[in-house]
Write a protein that holds these residues in place. Structure first.
Motif, PDB file in Angstrom:
ATOM      1  N   PRO A   1      71.739  -5.309  -2.489  1.00 32.89           N
ATOM      2  CA  PRO A   1      70.556  -5.689  -1.720  1.00 32.89           C
ATOM      3  C   PRO A   1      69.630  -6.560  -2.567  1.00 32.89           C
ATOM      4  O   PRO A   1      69.475  -6.360  -3.772  1.00 32.89           O
ATOM      5  CB  PRO A   1      69.904  -4.355  -1.373  1.00 32.89           C
ATOM      6  CG  PRO A   1      70.386  -3.416  -2.417  1.00 32.89           C
ATOM      7  CD  PRO A   1      71.766  -3.884  -2.790  1.00 32.89           C
ATOM      8  N   SER A   2      69.052  -7.539  -1.922  1.00 31.28           N
ATOM      9  CA  SER A   2      68.116  -8.400  -2.641  1.00 31.28           C
ATOM     10  C   SER A   2      66.739  -7.744  -2.628  1.00 31.28           C
ATOM     11  O   SER A   2      66.197  -7.407  -1.581  1.00 31.28           O
ATOM     12  CB  SER A   2      68.057  -9.780  -1.995  1.00 31.28           C
ATOM     13  OG  SER A   2      67.599  -9.649  -0.659  1.00 31.28           O
ATOM     14  N   THR A   3      66.195  -7.558  -3.790  1.00 34.38           N
ATOM     15  CA  THR A   3      64.896  -6.906  -3.916  1.00 34.38           C
ATOM     16  C   THR A   3      63.913  -7.868  -4.558  1.00 34.38           C
ATOM     17  O   THR A   3      64.277  -8.709  -5.388  1.00 34.38           O
ATOM     18  CB  THR A   3      64.997  -5.635  -4.772  1.00 34.38           C
ATOM     19  OG1 THR A   3      65.495  -5.995  -6.053  1.00 34.38           O
ATOM     20  CG2 THR A   3      65.927  -4.624  -4.129  1.00 34.38           C
ATOM     21  N   THR A   4      62.681  -7.741  -4.162  1.00 34.72           N
ATOM     22  CA  THR A   4      61.618  -8.544  -4.776  1.00 34.72           C
ATOM     23  C   THR A   4      60.705  -7.607  -5.541  1.00 34.72           C
ATOM     24  O   THR A   4      60.399  -6.508  -5.075  1.00 34.72           O
ATOM     25  CB  THR A   4      60.819  -9.294  -3.701  1.00 34.72           C
ATOM     26  OG1 THR A   4      60.298  -8.333  -2.776  1.00 34.72           O
ATOM     27  CG2 THR A   4      61.702 -10.286  -2.953  1.00 34.72           C
ATOM     28  N   PRO A   5      60.244  -8.015  -6.712  1.00 39.39           N
ATOM     29  CA  PRO A   5      59.371  -7.150  -7.484  1.00 39.39           C
ATOM     30  C   PRO A   5      58.018  -6.981  -6.797  1.00 39.39           C
ATOM     31  O   PRO A   5      57.522  -7.883  -6.115  1.00 39.39           O
ATOM     32  CB  PRO A   5      59.248  -7.854  -8.824  1.00 39.39           C
ATOM     33  CG  PRO A   5      59.594  -9.259  -8.556  1.00 39.39           C
ATOM     34  CD  PRO A   5      60.531  -9.266  -7.390  1.00 39.39           C
ATOM     35  N   TRP A   6      57.459  -5.809  -6.957  1.00 34.74           N
ATOM     36  CA  TRP A   6      56.161  -5.486  -6.352  1.00 34.74           C
ATOM     37  C   TRP A   6      55.076  -5.726  -7.385  1.00 34.74           C
ATOM     38  O   TRP A   6      55.151  -5.251  -8.507  1.00 34.74           O
ATOM     39  CB  TRP A   6      56.151  -4.039  -5.892  1.00 34.74           C
ATOM     40  CG  TRP A   6      54.891  -3.619  -5.223  1.00 34.74           C
ATOM     41  CD1 TRP A   6      53.848  -3.020  -5.805  1.00 34.74           C
ATOM     42  CD2 TRP A   6      54.569  -3.795  -3.849  1.00 34.74           C
ATOM     43  NE1 TRP A   6      52.870  -2.784  -4.906  1.00 34.74           N
ATOM     44  CE2 TRP A   6      53.282  -3.258  -3.672  1.00 34.74           C
ATOM     45  CE3 TRP A   6      55.216  -4.356  -2.760  1.00 34.74           C
ATOM     46  CZ2 TRP A   6      52.633  -3.263  -2.449  1.00 34.74           C
ATOM     47  CZ3 TRP A   6      54.575  -4.352  -1.544  1.00 34.74           C
ATOM     48  CH2 TRP A   6      53.306  -3.811  -1.395  1.00 34.74           C
TER      49      TRP A   6
END
Length: 55
Positions: free
Chosen positions: A45-50
């Motif tokens: 899954p592609s995740t973006t940093p928070w």
């Protein structure tokens, strides 16, 4: 005390477990279908940093 006499109850317990494990359990397990393993490749899954507002 009659409840300490295992003579009648031990046979009932063994007979009921034998009935369950040899007759009822295979019939129940035949209805459960296992999911076959998937041949598709797993996609990470592609995740973006928070960004935390307080750091």
């Amino acid at each position: 005390m009659p409840q300490l006499n295992p003579s009648p109850w031990f046979f009932i317990m063994i007979a009921s477990w034998f009935t369950f494990s040899m007759i009822i359990q295979p019939k129940l397990l035949s209805f459960i279908t296992m999911n076959p393993p998937s041949s598709k490749p797993r996609i990470a899954p592609s995740t973006t940093p928070w960004t935390w507002p307080w750091t």
